[in-house]
Design a protein around this motif. Structure first.
Motif, short mmCIF file in Angstrom:
data_model
loop_
_atom_site.label_atom_id
_atom_site.label_comp_id
_atom_site.label_asym_id
_atom_site.label_seq_id
_atom_site.Cartn_x
_atom_site.Cartn_y
_atom_site.Cartn_z
N ALA A 1 45.43 -64.55 -21.69
CA ALA A 1 46.23 -63.54 -21.01
C ALA A 1 47.63 -63.55 -21.63
O ALA A 1 48.23 -64.62 -21.77
N HIS A 2 48.13 -62.39 -22.04
CA HIS A 2 49.42 -62.34 -22.73
C HIS A 2 50.47 -61.60 -21.91
O HIS A 2 50.24 -60.45 -21.50
N PRO A 3 51.64 -62.22 -21.70
CA PRO A 3 52.75 -61.52 -21.05
C PRO A 3 53.52 -60.70 -22.10
O PRO A 3 54.24 -61.26 -22.93
N LEU A 4 53.35 -59.41 -22.08
CA LEU A 4 53.93 -58.56 -23.12
C LEU A 4 55.26 -57.99 -22.65
O LEU A 4 55.34 -57.38 -21.58
N HIS B 1 57.17 -58.01 -27.82
CA HIS B 1 56.48 -59.25 -28.20
C HIS B 1 55.78 -59.88 -27.02
O HIS B 1 56.05 -59.57 -25.87
N CYS B 2 54.88 -60.78 -27.35
CA CYS B 2 54.29 -61.65 -26.33
C CYS B 2 55.34 -62.69 -25.96
O CYS B 2 55.99 -63.25 -26.85
N HIS B 3 55.50 -62.95 -24.66
CA HIS B 3 56.54 -63.88 -24.21
C HIS B 3 56.11 -65.34 -24.30
O HIS B 3 56.83 -66.25 -23.91
N ILE B 4 54.92 -65.59 -24.81
CA ILE B 4 54.52 -66.96 -25.12
C ILE B 4 55.14 -67.30 -26.48
O ILE B 4 54.87 -66.63 -27.48
N GLN B 5 56.02 -68.30 -26.47
CA GLN B 5 56.82 -68.57 -27.67
C GLN B 5 55.97 -68.73 -28.92
O GLN B 5 56.27 -68.17 -29.98
N GLN B 6 54.91 -69.49 -28.80
CA GLN B 6 54.09 -69.76 -29.99
C GLN B 6 53.42 -68.48 -30.51
O GLN B 6 53.30 -68.29 -31.73
N HIS B 7 53.00 -67.62 -29.61
CA HIS B 7 52.38 -66.37 -30.05
C HIS B 7 53.41 -65.50 -30.76
O HIS B 7 53.13 -64.93 -31.82
N MET B 8 54.60 -65.40 -30.16
CA MET B 8 55.66 -64.61 -30.78
C MET B 8 56.01 -65.14 -32.18
O MET B 8 56.15 -64.39 -33.13
N GLY C 1 53.43 -64.22 -35.14
CA GLY C 1 53.00 -62.86 -35.47
C GLY C 1 52.92 -61.86 -34.35
O GLY C 1 52.85 -60.66 -34.61
N PHE C 2 52.92 -62.30 -33.08
CA PHE C 2 52.66 -61.39 -31.97
C PHE C 2 53.94 -60.67 -31.56
O PHE C 2 54.51 -60.94 -30.50
N LYS C 3 54.43 -59.81 -32.44
CA LYS C 3 55.60 -59.01 -32.11
C LYS C 3 55.62 -57.76 -32.99
O LYS C 3 54.95 -57.71 -34.03
CU LIG Z 1 50.52 -64.17 -26.13
#
Ligand SMILES: [Cu+2]
Length: 480
Positions: free
Chosen positions: A411-414, A462-469, A472-474
């Motif tokens: 689940a991603h907090p966008l 971006h995704c607010h999960i630091q590692q995802h951001m 690449g998740f931005k």
């Molecule tokens: Cu995420």
């Protein structure tokens, strides 16, 4: 002159001042801007970024980076529409940024490197000037990359509440508390217990027919847990009296964990999400919050006793995430009772109705590229890692329908910077009237939101999960 004296007496080095001027000269004229020091007028607020010790329990004190000697940093109260100057002093050896989460402010002061906000140089200072709006529960936090460094970015203690007060606060509560959910002492975990609260029992409209089952990389786990700066039982309880109405400002200040929280014997009357009043206030047993999300809820104190307010996951609660709610003259043991099983559904807080037709629909597909054991997974938006140069271009005044398609099991907090968006649909359920800046898209789920392009300038998504951001998740939106 030692470092402390240097900072106290102000001034950047010549090189730093030159850099600040250079950045100033690159800004568009007419925008609100960051003024380089020295300034003679006293700022309205001052934040000093420096190492802090946080005493989570009498026997566990951790070392991190925070604001003004504490973590969370001070509660900042600003008046909607009244310009402010915030001086940020960086007493660390690395460039920093302070992001004002949920505010409609120019990119130059948003506190985001990708939007070309100037960094606060190591041992330098910078002044942010902006007009705080809209009213509501906002927050501020660092926005630096962390990557493989668990002592940077959202893993540190650089966060705090920012309340933007409006002239017409109904104020129908007796007491107000600010509660930030938080983990500490992160470590890389090959097993990966990320999203331990995720409920993937939903309809999963974005689940691919064939799943990528290649081995995933490292996730982040934590050793210590708290609400604000104290593990459960180590700080002052929330002291209440029967019949009181307590306004709780809940924030998930985690770098990575989605959370569900409950207060046994009580229910939460949700009045605002991400600081914005909701069309249909409803009362629930459990509140879900992804990293970056806020919920304002009124809790009526009708069950004398001593209760544990905390996450529904036993591990986190038993490891210290929680706070006691203590009625006057009660001396029982603190009680926890697991709440009824519930599924968080944003749409129950919305209203019926249909948004105007958008000028353009933008599909955004999110996928994980498993890295294999011991490495870091990467993330793509429409098949590409950041940067996206020309993909997401907005025209001022346009209405854009963004379709977030989560083709991963997390689940991603966008989060969308400098704007809010209206929820249109979650996993096929339509809604209207809910304005947010962060939305959690369930695993293999879909969320559709409408964005009105009324804040020209670079805008990070971006995704607010630091590692995802960081991996690449931005995506950077720009105005034509
Ligand atoms: Cu995420």
């Amino acid at each position: 002159m030692n470092r402390r004296d240097f900072v106290k007496f102000g001034g950047l080095t010549a090189i730093q001042l030159g850099a600040a001027k250079l950045l100033m000269s690159q800004m568009q004229p007419g925008t609100q801007s960051i003024a380089p020091v020295p300034e003679t007028a006293k700022p309205d607020f001052s934040l000093r970024i420096a190492p802090v010790m946080v005493e989570l329990t009498p026997t566990r004190t951790i070392s991190t980076i925070g604001y003004n000697g504490t973590s969370p940093g001070p509660l900042l109260r600003m008046q909607e529409g009244k310009p402010v100057t915030v001086e940020v002093i960086n007493d660390t050896d690395v460039p920093e940024l302070v992001h004002w989460h949920g505010l409609f402010i120019p990119a130059e002061v948003d506190g985001v490197e990708e939007e070309a906000t100037p960094m606060v140089p190591p041992h330098g200072r910078i002044r942010y000037q902006f007009v705080p709006r809209p009213a509501g529960t906002r927050w501020y936090h660092t926005h630096t990359m962390a990557g493989a460094d668990l002592h940077r970015g959202a893993y540190t203690g650089q966060f705090g509440f920012l309340l933007i007060e409006s002239a017409n606060n109904p104020g129908n509560y007796d007491k107000e508390v600010f509660l930030a959910l938080r983990e500490w002492e992160p470590f890389f975990n090959p097993e990966g217990d990320e999203d331990e609260d995720a409920d993937n029992s939903g309809p999963q409209p974005e689940r691919p027919k064939t799943l990528d089952t290649s081995p995933s990389g490292l996730e982040v786990g934590y050793q210590m847990f708290s609400i604000n700066d104290k593990s459960m039982g180590a700080g002052e309880p929330i002291r209440v009296r029967q019949g009181e109405r307590v306004l709780m400002h809940l924030l998930n200040a985690s770098a990575s964990m989605n959370r569900s929280v409950a207060l046994p014997g009580h229910r939460f009357q949700i009045v605002a999400m991400d600081g914005n009043p909701i069309p249909t206030p409803r009362t629930v047993d459990v509140v879900d919050l992804g990293p970056g999300e806020r919920v304002d809820a009124i809790v009526e104190m009708t069950q004398p006793g001593i209760w544990i307010l905390g996450p529904t996951t036993d591990d986190a609660r038993n490891s210290g995430m929680g706070i006691l709610v203590e009625y006057a003259n009660q001396h029982k043991q603190p009680q926890w009772v697991a709440p009824p099983k519930s599924v968080w559904d944003y749409t129950i807080f919305g209203r019926a109705g249909v948004q105007p037709a958008p000028d353009q629909t933008i599909d955004m597909i999110f996928q994980k590229i498993p890295s294999g054991a011991g490495l870091f997974n990467s993330w793509t938006v429409n098949g590409k890692q950041y940067p996206h140069d020309q993909e997401f271009v907005l025209k001022k005044g346009g209405r854009y329908r963004l379709v977030f398609r989560n083709r991963s099991e997390d689940a991603h907090p966008l989060h969308m910077h400098r704007h809010s968006f209206e929820l249109v649909e979650i996993n096929g359920k339509a809604t209207a009237g809910i304005m947010k800046d962060t939305v959690v898209v369930p695993g293999y789920g879909r969320a559709t939101v409408d964005l009105v392009a009324d804040q020209p300038g670079l805008t990070l998504f971006h995704c607010h999960i630091q590692q995802h951001m960081d991996y690449g998740f931005k995506a950077l939106f720009r105005y034509a």
